[in-house]
Design an enzyme around this catalytic site. Structure first.
Site, mmCIF file in Angstrom:
data_model
loop_
_atom_site.group_PDB
_atom_site.id
_atom_site.type_symbol
_atom_site.label_atom_id
_atom_site.label_comp_id
_atom_site.label_asym_id
_atom_site.label_seq_id
_atom_site.Cartn_x
_atom_site.Cartn_y
_atom_site.Cartn_z
ATOM 1 C CG HIS A 1 -0.259 0.145 2.516
ATOM 2 N ND1 HIS A 1 0.236 -0.936 3.186
ATOM 3 C CD2 HIS A 1 0.041 1.232 3.270
ATOM 4 C CE1 HIS A 1 0.799 -0.531 4.313
ATOM 5 N NE2 HIS A 1 0.701 0.773 4.393
HETATM 6 C C1 UD1 Z 1 -2.235 5.321 5.755
HETATM 7 C C2 UD1 Z 1 -0.950 5.903 6.316
HETATM 8 C C3 UD1 Z 1 0.181 4.890 6.159
HETATM 9 C C4 UD1 Z 1 -0.204 3.565 6.763
HETATM 10 C C5 UD1 Z 1 -1.525 3.086 6.201
HETATM 11 C C6 UD1 Z 1 -1.952 1.840 6.927
HETATM 12 C C7 UD1 Z 1 -0.642 8.330 6.125
HETATM 13 C C8 UD1 Z 1 0.046 9.401 5.402
HETATM 14 N N1 UD1 Z 1 -0.555 7.108 5.610
HETATM 15 O O1 UD1 Z 1 -2.029 5.129 4.365
HETATM 16 O O2 UD1 Z 1 1.332 5.369 6.816
HETATM 17 O O3 UD1 Z 1 0.807 2.629 6.468
HETATM 18 O O4 UD1 Z 1 -2.521 4.093 6.404
HETATM 19 O O5 UD1 Z 1 -2.906 1.117 6.233
HETATM 20 O O6 UD1 Z 1 -1.247 8.576 7.142
HETATM 21 N N2 UD1 Z 1 -9.518 4.263 1.883
HETATM 22 C C9 UD1 Z 1 -10.725 3.598 1.856
HETATM 23 N N3 UD1 Z 1 -11.241 3.162 3.040
HETATM 24 C C10 UD1 Z 1 -10.630 3.374 4.237
HETATM 25 C C11 UD1 Z 1 -9.416 4.066 4.244
HETATM 26 C C12 UD1 Z 1 -8.868 4.507 3.068
HETATM 27 O O7 UD1 Z 1 -11.309 3.380 0.792
HETATM 28 O O8 UD1 Z 1 -11.169 2.947 5.279
HETATM 29 C C13 UD1 Z 1 -8.937 4.704 0.593
HETATM 30 C C14 UD1 Z 1 -9.307 6.144 0.237
HETATM 31 O O9 UD1 Z 1 -9.517 6.226 -1.131
HETATM 32 C C15 UD1 Z 1 -8.057 6.914 0.589
HETATM 33 C C16 UD1 Z 1 -6.952 5.894 0.360
HETATM 34 O O10 UD1 Z 1 -7.517 4.633 0.696
HETATM 35 O O11 UD1 Z 1 -7.903 8.054 -0.205
HETATM 36 C C17 UD1 Z 1 -5.719 6.152 1.201
HETATM 37 O O12 UD1 Z 1 -6.076 6.284 2.585
HETATM 38 P P1 UD1 Z 1 -5.155 7.182 3.559
HETATM 39 O O13 UD1 Z 1 -5.618 7.066 4.956
HETATM 40 O O14 UD1 Z 1 -5.036 8.564 3.011
HETATM 41 O O15 UD1 Z 1 -3.736 6.565 3.377
HETATM 42 P P2 UD1 Z 1 -3.268 5.030 3.393
HETATM 43 O O16 UD1 Z 1 -2.707 4.708 2.060
HETATM 44 O O17 UD1 Z 1 -4.355 4.193 3.944
HETATM 45 N N1 UDP Z 2 -3.176 -6.396 8.719
HETATM 46 C C1 UDP Z 2 -4.424 -7.001 8.850
HETATM 47 N N2 UDP Z 2 -5.100 -7.385 7.721
HETATM 48 C C2 UDP Z 2 -4.581 -7.222 6.472
HETATM 49 C C3 UDP Z 2 -3.315 -6.605 6.348
HETATM 50 C C4 UDP Z 2 -2.636 -6.195 7.501
HETATM 51 O O1 UDP Z 2 -4.905 -7.186 9.968
HETATM 52 O O2 UDP Z 2 -5.244 -7.592 5.493
HETATM 53 C C5 UDP Z 2 -2.471 -5.955 9.945
HETATM 54 C C6 UDP Z 2 -1.063 -6.473 10.131
HETATM 55 O O3 UDP Z 2 -1.062 -7.746 10.727
HETATM 56 C C7 UDP Z 2 -0.464 -5.400 11.025
HETATM 57 C C8 UDP Z 2 -1.124 -4.127 10.531
HETATM 58 O O4 UDP Z 2 -2.310 -4.545 9.856
HETATM 59 O O5 UDP Z 2 -0.835 -5.625 12.382
HETATM 60 C C9 UDP Z 2 -0.230 -3.368 9.602
HETATM 61 O O6 UDP Z 2 -0.942 -2.301 9.053
HETATM 62 P P1 UDP Z 2 -0.621 -1.688 7.630
HETATM 63 O O7 UDP Z 2 0.178 -2.635 6.819
HETATM 64 O O8 UDP Z 2 -1.920 -1.222 7.074
HETATM 65 O O9 UDP Z 2 0.197 -0.362 7.988
HETATM 66 P P2 UDP Z 2 1.752 -0.083 8.282
HETATM 67 O O10 UDP Z 2 2.206 -0.994 9.355
HETATM 68 O O11 UDP Z 2 2.504 -0.244 7.000
HETATM 69 O O12 UDP Z 2 1.766 1.350 8.687
#
Ligand code: UD1
Ligand code: UDP
Length: 362
Positions: free
Chosen positions: A207
């Site tokens: 992601h």
């Molecule tokens: C965010 C964090 C990242 C973290 C990740 C964990 C920042 C800058 N990034 O990235 O560090 O690793 O979360 O998963 O804070 N969306 C949905 N449903 C949701 C959430 C998001 O559809 O419940 C979609 C939306 O289109 C959104 C995109 O995902 O624009 C990105 O979501 P966002 O929270 O901005 O960043 P992540 O890529 O999730």
């Molecule tokens: N995780 C989960 N389901 C998934 C993918 C990840 O429960 O389908 C959990 C994973 O085990 C870990 C956390 O989500 O505990 C990591 O989050 P993510 O990868 O979204 O964010 P990051 O750690 O890169 O910020």
């Protein structure tokens, strides 16, 4: 009585905060806790499922900020969080990790004169193209208590001028959650095994914007998965950001790659534990595979978690089809590294150490 306000916003935050909330609840006469969800993540499978599975109390407040550009999201959290801090008047705001909600809430708190504790402080990728690196740098600069999970964090922080006495090596609260829920994950495994019907398999999560917001880069990674999946099953629970990008860029995903929605924590933990190898760009997954002793390939040029390479099972791999295919194949052929071990204080007791610290504070 200390008033503690915990912040969660995105998927990796719940695992880091849940153990602290549980541990503080054992000292209810000393701590009054408030839980705020910023609503940065809001889909059930990115939010609600984790409250259920981690047995976290429902948030006292949900700011419901949702998605947006970095500026929109950060600003929206700040505007909605400020009156909450004014209302609850906490002594401490506890923020985890490196997401936009982390920095936004830390900034609001410190400007209202409320002390900030940063869980997972001091990690550095030294890559300022990552939004998380900016969030980490700034949050650490304005925090009063820097709770770290590996020794290099102290070096990073002192190098940036953070006072030694603010830094406390407490261990990894994300691993506390893993340790607590691993027995449940093992109970889930037979059902998962019969659902997916494979023994040896590759588990994938992706992601990072640097990987998935770039058409050519995402195509390299998915092409590698397509190729590998002709020999060995590939299971890929897709993050919503990545889901959108695969559709937008019309990336060809082979039918042999098994795509799913994001998976709940306990099932995902079981899948990690039983995977032959995990391919990821997630921060948390690098740590969990290290603890589990499962080989991990991180498709990134760097990591803010070098301990997962030096002590654990993680390796970096270039975002190139050939490089990824060859790294997966050689990892599948290699016997598991029996020497891989767990970092110090990744022992399921980090929250105990954190709460002990809070009890001793003025
Ligand atoms: C965010 C964090 C990242 C973290 C990740 C964990 C920042 C800058 N990034 O990235 O560090 O690793 O979360 O998963 O804070 N969306 C949905 N449903 C949701 C959430 C998001 O559809 O419940 C979609 C939306 O289109 C959104 C995109 O995902 O624009 C990105 O979501 P966002 O929270 O901005 O960043 P992540 O890529 O999730
Ligand atoms: N995780 C989960 N389901 C998934 C993918 C990840 O429960 O389908 C959990 C994973 O085990 C870990 C956390 O989500 O505990 C990591 O989050 P993510 O990868 O979204 O964010 P990051 O750690 O890169 O910020």
């Amino acid at each position: 009585m200390k008033r503690i306000l915990h912040v969660v916003g995105a998927r990796p935050n719940y695992m880091k905060i849940a153990p602290i909330v549980r541990e503080m609840a054992k000292h209810a006469n000393e701590f009054a806790q408030t839980l705020v969800h910023t609503g940065q993540h809001y889909d059930d499978n990115m939010s609600k499922v984790f409250f259920d599975e981690l047995e976290m109390p429902r948030p006292d407040v949900n700011l419901e900020v949702g998605s947006g550009s970095h500026a929109e999201q950060t600003a929206e959290v700040m505007m909605r969080f400020e009156p909450v801090v004014a209302q609850f008047k906490p002594d401490w705001v506890v923020v985890p990790g490196d997401v936009n909600s982390t920095l936004a809430c830390a900034l609001v708190a410190v400007k209202l004169g409320v002390k900030v504790a940063h869980v997972e402080a001091g990690l550095r990728s030294f890559d300022r193209t990552m939004p998380e690196e900016i969030n980490r740098l700034l949050t650490d600069q304005i925090s009063d208590l820097l709770l770290t999970h590996s020794p290099e964090a102290r070096e990073n922080l002192t190098h940036e001028g953070v006072a030694e006495e603010k830094i406390h090596l407490v261990g990894n609260t994300m691993i506390d959650t893993l340790v607590r829920l691993m027995p449940l994950a093992e109970e889930r495994w037979p059902a998962l095994h019969s659902r997916f019907r494979f023994d040896q398999f590759v588990l994938v999560t992706l992601h990072r914007p640097n990987n998935v917001d770039d058409r050519a880069g995402l195509n390299e990674i998915i092409s590698a998965l397509n190729q590998v999946s002709s020999d060995v099953p590939v299971l890929f629970p897709v993050h919503p950001r990545t889901q959108q990008k695969i559709a937008q860029y019309e990336i060809n995903v082979s039918e042999t790659v098994r795509l799913t929605e994001p998976i709940g924590y306990i099932d995902f933990l079981a899948l990690q534990a039983h995977a032959a190898i995990v391919v990821t760009d997630s921060g948390g997954v690098q740590e969990e595979t290290t603890f589990l002793g499962v080989p991990c390939l991180t498709v990134r040029p760097n990591t803010e978690r070098p301990i997962t390479i030096t002590t654990g099972t993680n390796r970096l791999v270039k975002r190139n089809r050939e490089a990824i295919v060859s790294a997966i194949r050689s990892a599948l052929d290699r016997p598991r590294n029996a020497a891989a071990s767990r970092p110090e204080l990744w022992d399921g007791k980090a929250a105990e150490r954190i709460v002990r610290l809070f009890r001793e504070l003025d």
